[in-house]
Design a protein around this motif. Structure first.
Motif, short mmCIF file in Angstrom:
data_model
loop_
_atom_site.label_atom_id
_atom_site.label_comp_id
_atom_site.label_asym_id
_atom_site.label_seq_id
_atom_site.Cartn_x
_atom_site.Cartn_y
_atom_site.Cartn_z
N ILE A 281 0.75 -1.12 0.01
CA ILE A 281 0.05 0.10 -0.09
C ILE A 281 0.91 1.38 -0.02
O ILE A 281 1.79 1.42 0.81
N PRO A 282 0.76 2.35 -0.91
CA PRO A 282 1.42 3.44 -0.99
C PRO A 282 1.40 4.15 0.22
O PRO A 282 0.28 4.44 0.75
N ALA A 283 2.66 4.59 0.72
CA ALA A 283 2.59 5.91 1.82
C ALA A 283 1.53 6.86 1.73
O ALA A 283 0.94 7.43 2.78
N ASP A 284 1.53 7.33 0.46
CA ASP A 284 0.94 8.47 0.27
C ASP A 284 -0.78 8.38 -0.07
O ASP A 284 -1.38 9.36 -0.51
N TRP A 285 -0.99 7.13 -0.01
CA TRP A 285 -2.57 7.09 -0.05
C TRP A 285 -3.46 7.26 1.12
O TRP A 285 -4.78 7.45 0.94
N GLY A 286 -3.10 7.70 2.28
CA GLY A 286 -3.64 8.05 3.40
C GLY A 286 -4.58 7.23 3.95
O GLY A 286 -5.57 7.39 4.63
N PHE A 287 -4.28 5.89 3.92
CA PHE A 287 -4.98 4.55 4.34
C PHE A 287 -4.82 4.86 6.00
O PHE A 287 -3.82 4.92 6.55
N SER A 288 -5.74 4.77 6.91
CA SER A 288 -6.08 5.06 8.14
C SER A 288 -6.15 3.83 9.11
O SER A 288 -6.47 3.94 10.12
N GLY A 289 -5.85 2.66 8.19
CA GLY A 289 -5.89 1.50 9.42
C GLY A 289 -5.24 1.54 10.48
O GLY A 289 -3.99 2.20 10.68
N ASP A 311 -8.01 0.23 -11.87
CA ASP A 311 -6.92 1.20 -12.03
C ASP A 311 -6.60 1.80 -10.57
O ASP A 311 -7.31 1.71 -9.42
N GLU A 312 -5.57 2.68 -10.54
CA GLU A 312 -4.87 2.89 -9.26
C GLU A 312 -5.65 4.17 -8.63
O GLU A 312 -5.80 4.10 -7.55
N ASP A 313 -6.30 4.94 -9.45
CA ASP A 313 -7.09 6.24 -8.73
C ASP A 313 -8.23 5.57 -8.23
O ASP A 313 -8.63 5.99 -6.98
N THR A 314 -9.14 4.28 -8.56
CA THR A 314 -10.14 3.81 -7.94
C THR A 314 -9.60 3.42 -6.68
O THR A 314 -10.34 3.65 -5.72
N ALA A 315 -8.47 2.57 -6.51
CA ALA A 315 -8.11 2.28 -5.35
C ALA A 315 -7.57 3.21 -4.53
O ALA A 315 -7.92 2.84 -3.26
N ARG A 316 -6.90 4.08 -4.90
CA ARG A 316 -6.43 4.99 -3.87
C ARG A 316 -7.63 5.80 -3.33
O ARG A 316 -7.69 5.95 -2.11
N ASN A 317 -8.77 6.05 -3.99
CA ASN A 317 -10.03 6.89 -3.57
C ASN A 317 -10.52 5.95 -2.54
O ASN A 317 -10.82 6.50 -1.24
N VAL A 318 -10.65 4.47 -2.62
CA VAL A 318 -11.38 3.55 -1.57
C VAL A 318 -10.38 3.72 -0.27
O VAL A 318 -10.78 3.50 0.70
N PHE A 319 -9.17 3.58 -0.47
CA PHE A 319 -8.23 3.42 0.73
C PHE A 319 -8.09 4.73 1.40
O PHE A 319 -8.15 4.68 2.61
#
Length: 467
Positions: A281-289, A311-319
């Motif tokens: 998971i990329p560090a800049d995706w803002g995942f709040s786990g 696509d990456e944009d969809t995944a980033r948005n969900v994460f």
């Protein structure tokens, strides 16, 4: 034959509406399909009142609360069990006896000779089909792509991340839809037969009870996601037997630990094995786990999404928008430097072990533990407890009572008992120090005053907020 036509005119007994009425939507579907549906549930009529009023208004034929008369079931064409009731329930003995007698009758009814086939005129007993909603769904559904999420914990987290990503993927294809099968959802299981079509994707939370059922049906997920090694109660010979019917164009998505376990157990899967790491998971995706457990499960979801070309944009948005689920290592409150976590969804020793391993730092865990017996083996958990926990507080339940003598022999931790969840919270506060973490991870089923996992979790949260 359309699935609705299959049910038309059948006399169907639905055993149990589910802890929170999870079977209501399926009963509604059966009634609309023309089935003659009767409900049997050991819960009281008062507790089921609202569900029963609704179902009677749309054509429920009959209901019996507080008991399940075995003789009634012999008049049925089909019995559908909720997850509250195992196949070896005592009220099914006469049904199985009837089915066995019917099979013997079928064998005797045709006598063959060289010159003729003589049909013996015998009155036959009918075979009464006994199914779970999931097994019936797969018998009737058209060919679909099955993504199965398997393990003792973390399944809901994976689905909560993967589901929204796949929904977006399916919308882009237009001709393909996503259906989520979750036995704890109010959407039902059989009800999805209304809309599911050939080629659709089914994302399924596969609980321990259903793993051997799918194996019996010779069904393996096309994509099998493992959050952990399945618990011992969920298989007959191997924790990976659910993979037996995969083919070379299928996938297994799991951590290094689990994939290495398949090799250690000399299990040779046909499918492609994809290893995941939380660093995926990329560090800049803002995942709040909230910890390594959330990141590990999220990595499983991301790896699977990539199989379906998300696509990456969809995944980033969900994460970036995802938040930890309630009742799953949920931080409730910090009191006097002590953190209180709600892990009420833990009903197995494996899930409790995952929880204490995820939160423990230098044995700073006070564990609130106990509940209704669900038949698991706790020996591995008891061996590991002293490494992570310094104090354990038992709460009542048939499982607690059964395990009490064994637990008292565990060295290296202090054990107390509390009469209820509220007293357990107060006791935990008394025996914790600044920097400790109080974890409510029961490791057993809910029962008695706690009608469900959700209800006992709510009691814990209220008790913590009240201190």
């Amino acid at each position: 034959m359309a699935s609705r036509d299959y049910f038309k005119g059948k006399r169907i007994a639905v055993i149990g509406l589910g802890i929170h009425g999870e079977m209501v939507e399926d009963v509604k579907y059966l009634i609309k399909a023309g089935a003659w549906v009767s409900i049997y549930d050991l819960k009281s009529e008062a507790r089921l009142k609202n569900h029963l009023i609704f179902l009677r208004s749309i054509g429920l034929a009959n209901y019996v609360c507080g008991s399940i008369p075995a003789e009634d079931l012999l008049d049925m064409d089909m019995i559908i069990l909720s997850h509250e009731y195992p196949r070896d329930s005592s009220f099914l003995k006469e049904v199985y006896g009837n089915n066995q007698a019917s099979n013997i009758s079928d064998q005797l009814s045709t006598e063959k000779s060289e010159s003729e086939i003589k049909v013996v005129d015998k009155e036959r007993n009918k075979v009464i089909v006994v199914e779970y909603p999931e097994t019936l769904f797969f018998r009737l559904a058209p060919p679909i792509t099955l993504i199965g999420v398997i393990g003792c914990c973390g399944k809901s987290t994976v689905i909560s991340i993967l589901g929204p990503i796949l929904e977006k993927v399916c919308k882009e294809y237009e001709t393909q839809d996503l259906f989520i099968l979750d036995p704890e959802s109010s959407d039902g299981i059989l009800a999805h037969l209304r809309k599911v079509k050939s080629g659709d994707i089914v994302l399924m939370r596969i609980v321990d009870l259903i793993l051997p059922e799918l194996n019996t049906l010779r069904i393996s997920p096309h994509v099998a996601i493992f959050t952990s090694i399945p618990s011992k109660n969920s298989y007959i010979s191997s924790p990976f037997e659910i993979l037996a019917y995969q083919t070379y164009n299928n996938y297994i998505v799991a951590s290094d630990e689990i994939i290495d376990a398949t090799r250690a157990m000399k299990f040779q899967p046909k499918a492609k094995m994809l290893r995941t790491k939380s660093s995926l998971i990329p560090a800049d995706w803002g995942f709040s786990g909230s910890g390594i457990h959330d990141r590990s499960n999220a990595a499983l979801a991301l790896q699977t999404a990539q199989i379906f070309k998300a696509d990456e944009d969809t995944a980033r948005n969900v994460f970036s928008k995802w938040r930890s689920l309630k009742g799953r290592l949920e931080l409730v409150k910090k009191v006097k430097g002590i953190e209180f976590y709600n892990d009420t969804m833990s009903i197995t020793p494996d899930a409790t072990l995952v929880g204490i391993m995820a939160l423990s730092k230098d044995r700073n865990i006070v564990l609130i533990f106990g509940g209704a017996d669900v038949g698991h083996d706790y020996r591995t958990l008891y061996i590991e407890l002293p490494r992570y926990v310094h104090t354990l507080i038992n709460i009542p339940g048939s499982g607690t009572l059964r395990q009490r003598a064994i637990l008292q022999e565990v060295g290296g931790l202090t054990i107390y008992s509390a009469p209820n969840i509220e007293e357990a919270v107060r006791s935990a506060l008394d025996h914790a120090k600044k920097g400790d973490r109080v974890l409510f991870s029961p490791g057993f089923g809910a029962g008695g005053a706690d009608g469900s996992k959700i209800e006992r979790g709510e009691r814990f949260v209220r008790a913590v907020r009240g201190i």
